[in-house]
Scaffold this motif. Structure first.
Motif, PDB file in Angstrom:
ATOM      1  N   ASP A  36      -9.495  -7.924  -4.254  1.00  0.00           N
ATOM      2  CA  ASP A  36      -8.580  -7.374  -3.248  1.00  0.00           C
ATOM      3  C   ASP A  36      -8.104  -5.976  -3.639  1.00  0.00           C
ATOM      4  O   ASP A  36      -8.022  -5.078  -2.800  1.00  0.00           O
ATOM      5  N   ASP A  37      -7.797  -5.802  -4.941  1.00  0.00           N
ATOM      6  CA  ASP A  37      -7.292  -4.502  -5.404  1.00  0.00           C
ATOM      7  C   ASP A  37      -8.353  -3.416  -5.290  1.00  0.00           C
ATOM      8  O   ASP A  37      -8.051  -2.281  -4.917  1.00  0.00           O
ATOM      9  N   VAL A  38      -9.615  -3.752  -5.614  1.00  0.00           N
ATOM     10  CA  VAL A  38     -10.684  -2.744  -5.501  1.00  0.00           C
ATOM     11  C   VAL A  38     -10.867  -2.361  -4.040  1.00  0.00           C
ATOM     12  O   VAL A  38     -10.915  -1.175  -3.680  1.00  0.00           O
ATOM     13  N   VAL A  39     -10.916  -3.365  -3.161  1.00  0.00           N
ATOM     14  CA  VAL A  39     -11.137  -3.108  -1.732  1.00  0.00           C
ATOM     15  C   VAL A  39     -10.003  -2.248  -1.160  1.00  0.00           C
ATOM     16  O   VAL A  39     -10.240  -1.343  -0.356  1.00  0.00           O
ATOM     17  N   PRO A  44      -8.684   1.305  -9.954  1.00  0.00           N
ATOM     18  CA  PRO A  44      -7.703   1.497 -11.006  1.00  0.00           C
ATOM     19  C   PRO A  44      -6.583   2.447 -10.588  1.00  0.00           C
ATOM     20  O   PRO A  44      -6.780   3.251  -9.658  1.00  0.00           O
ATOM     21  N   SER A  45      -5.449   2.373 -11.260  1.00  0.00           N
ATOM     22  CA  SER A  45      -4.334   3.281 -10.989  1.00  0.00           C
ATOM     23  C   SER A  45      -4.524   4.556 -11.811  1.00  0.00           C
ATOM     24  O   SER A  45      -5.454   4.633 -12.636  1.00  0.00           O
ATOM     25  N   SER A  72      -6.489   5.479 -15.805  1.00  0.00           N
ATOM     26  CA  SER A  72      -7.563   6.479 -15.821  1.00  0.00           C
ATOM     27  C   SER A  72      -7.395   7.378 -17.043  1.00  0.00           C
ATOM     28  O   SER A  72      -6.293   7.526 -17.563  1.00  0.00           O
ATOM     29  N   TYR A  73      -8.515   7.996 -17.475  1.00  0.00           N
ATOM     30  CA  TYR A  73      -8.455   8.989 -18.560  1.00  0.00           C
ATOM     31  C   TYR A  73      -8.126  10.334 -17.948  1.00  0.00           C
ATOM     32  O   TYR A  73      -8.431  10.590 -16.769  1.00  0.00           O
TER      33      TYR A  73
END
Ligand code: KIV
Length: 294
Positions: free
Chosen positions: A257-260, A265-266, A270-271
Motif C-alpha cells: 500500500d505504501d509503495v502504491v 520510501p520517505s 533516502s541517502y
C-alpha cells in the motif's frame, strides 16, 4: 545480544540421557535455516532437529517423501552455522536408509561431516540392525515410532497408531528394540497418551513426544506450527504460540500500500548528497547550461 561463549553450556547426548534420570523435561524443536535456528538456540531449546518436515513447511511438497538427502544437508549446514548450545540432529529422509546398511552408513557419516551430532530414522524393530550399525560407527541415533510420516502410504494417511491391543503391543516391542539397538532417544509421534506413558516408564532412554501426550520425557513441535506459519490448519496436538503468519501478511500488505501511494520510501529513508557536493553540483550544472546556451 549474543551470549558470551563461556556462558553457553553445550547440550550433548550424555546431557540428554541424564535429563531423564533427573526427571527434567527435554525441549526440542525443528529449525531449517540460519535465522530461525539462531532464535531457537538462543531461546534455550535442548535439541534442534533439521526435520524432513522441511519438505512440507519450507519446500512446499505435500509430504515428507520427496525431500532428498542433498536438500536436507543444504539446510543442515545453514542451521549448523547458527547453533551453539543445542544438540543438533538431522533427519535421514525417505530413501536414504531403505536400500541397505551401507547406504545408511554413508548417510549417517555425511550427517556428522555436515555438522549434525546425530541422525534420526523412522521405524522400530525392523530398523534395529541398522541402528546398531550406525551406533557402532559413532553416530548417535534418535529413533522415531508411531505415526511415522515416511510411512504415510502404508498407513493409508496420517492416522494415530497404537489404538488396538495388537498395534499398541507392536509399538511397545518397537520401542524396546530401538533402545536395545543403542539409540539415545526415541520420538513417539501420534500415539495415545496411555501408550506413550507406558513406553516412557519402561525405557531407560528419553522419549520425545509429538501428539503423544504430556507424560513423555520431552516434547517436540514443528517450528512453523508453533509460530503460526503453517499454511494448513495444524493438527489438534499443536499449540500455536504465535501468529507470525498473520503478522507477515499484514506487514507485506502495508508495504504494498505504501509503495502504491508513494509513502515509501520517505526522505528520511533516502541517502543524500553532502551540502558541499550539492553546491558543487549546482555550480557545475549552471556552467554547463550557460555553455549550452552560448
Ligand atoms: O520431521 C520432523 O519435523 C519430525 C518431527 C517433528 C518429530 O520428524
Amino acid at each position: 545480544m549474543d551470549p558470551k561463549p563461556e556462558a553457553v553450556s553445550k547440550v550433548t547426548v550424555p546431557v540428554i540421557l541424564e535429563r531423564k534420570l533427573r526427571g527434567e523435561k527435554i525441549v526440542c524443536l525443528t529449525a531449517y535455516d540460519y535465522p530461525t535456528a539462531r532464535l531457537v538456540d538462543e531461546a534455550g531449546v535442548d535439541i534442534i532437529l533439521v526435520g524432513d518436515s522441511l519438505a512440507q513447511v519450507v519446500l512446499g511438497y505435500d509430504s515428507t517423501i520427496p525431500v532428498t538427502l542433498d536438500e536436507m544437508f543444504h539446510h543442515l549446514r545453514a542451521v549448523r552455522r547458527a547453533v551453539r548450545r543445542a544438540l543438533l540432529i538431522v533427519d535421514l529422509p525417505y530413501g536414504a536408509y531403505h536400500q541397505g546398511e551401507e547406504e545408511a552408513l554413508r548417510a549417517g557419516i555425511r550427517s556428522l561431516k555436515g555438522g549434525a551430532e546425530g541422525a534420526k530414522i523412522e521405524g522400530g524393530a525392523k530398523r534395529a540392525t541398522l541402528i546398531r550399525r550406525l551406533v557402532d560407527a559413532e553416530i548417535p541415533v534418535m529413533g522415531h515410532i508411531g505415526l511415522t510420516p515416511q510411512s504415510v502410504h502404508s498407513f493409508g494417511g496420517y492416522r494415530v497408531q497404537g489404538k488396538t491391543l495388537e498395534s499398541a503391543s507392536d509399538l511397545l516391542s518397537d520401542a524396546q528394540a530401538v533402545e536395545d539397538a543403542g539409540a539415545f532417544a526415541l520420538v513417539l509421534e501420534g500415539i495415545p497418551r496411555e501408550l506413550a506413558a507406558l513406553i516412557t516408564g519402561r525405557l531407560r532412554i528419553p522419549t520425545i513426544g509429538i501428539g503423544a501426550g504430556p507424560d513423555c520425557d520431552g516434547q517436540i513441535l514443528v517450528l512453523h506450527d508453533l509460530l503460526g506459519l503453517a499454511l494448513q490448519p495444524p493438527p489438534k496436538f499443536v499449540r500455536t504460540y504465535g501468529e507470525l503468519g498473520q503478522a507477515a501478511r499484514d506487514a507485506i500488505a502495508s508495504y504494498r500500500d505504501d509503495v502504491v501511494a508513494s509513502r515509501f520510501p520517505s526522505d528520511a529513508e533516502s541517502y543524500h548528497w553532502s551540502p558541499s557536493l550539492r553546491e558543487q553540483f549546482l555550480k557545475w550544472a549552471t556552467i554547463r547550461d550557460l555553455k549550452d546556451d552560448g
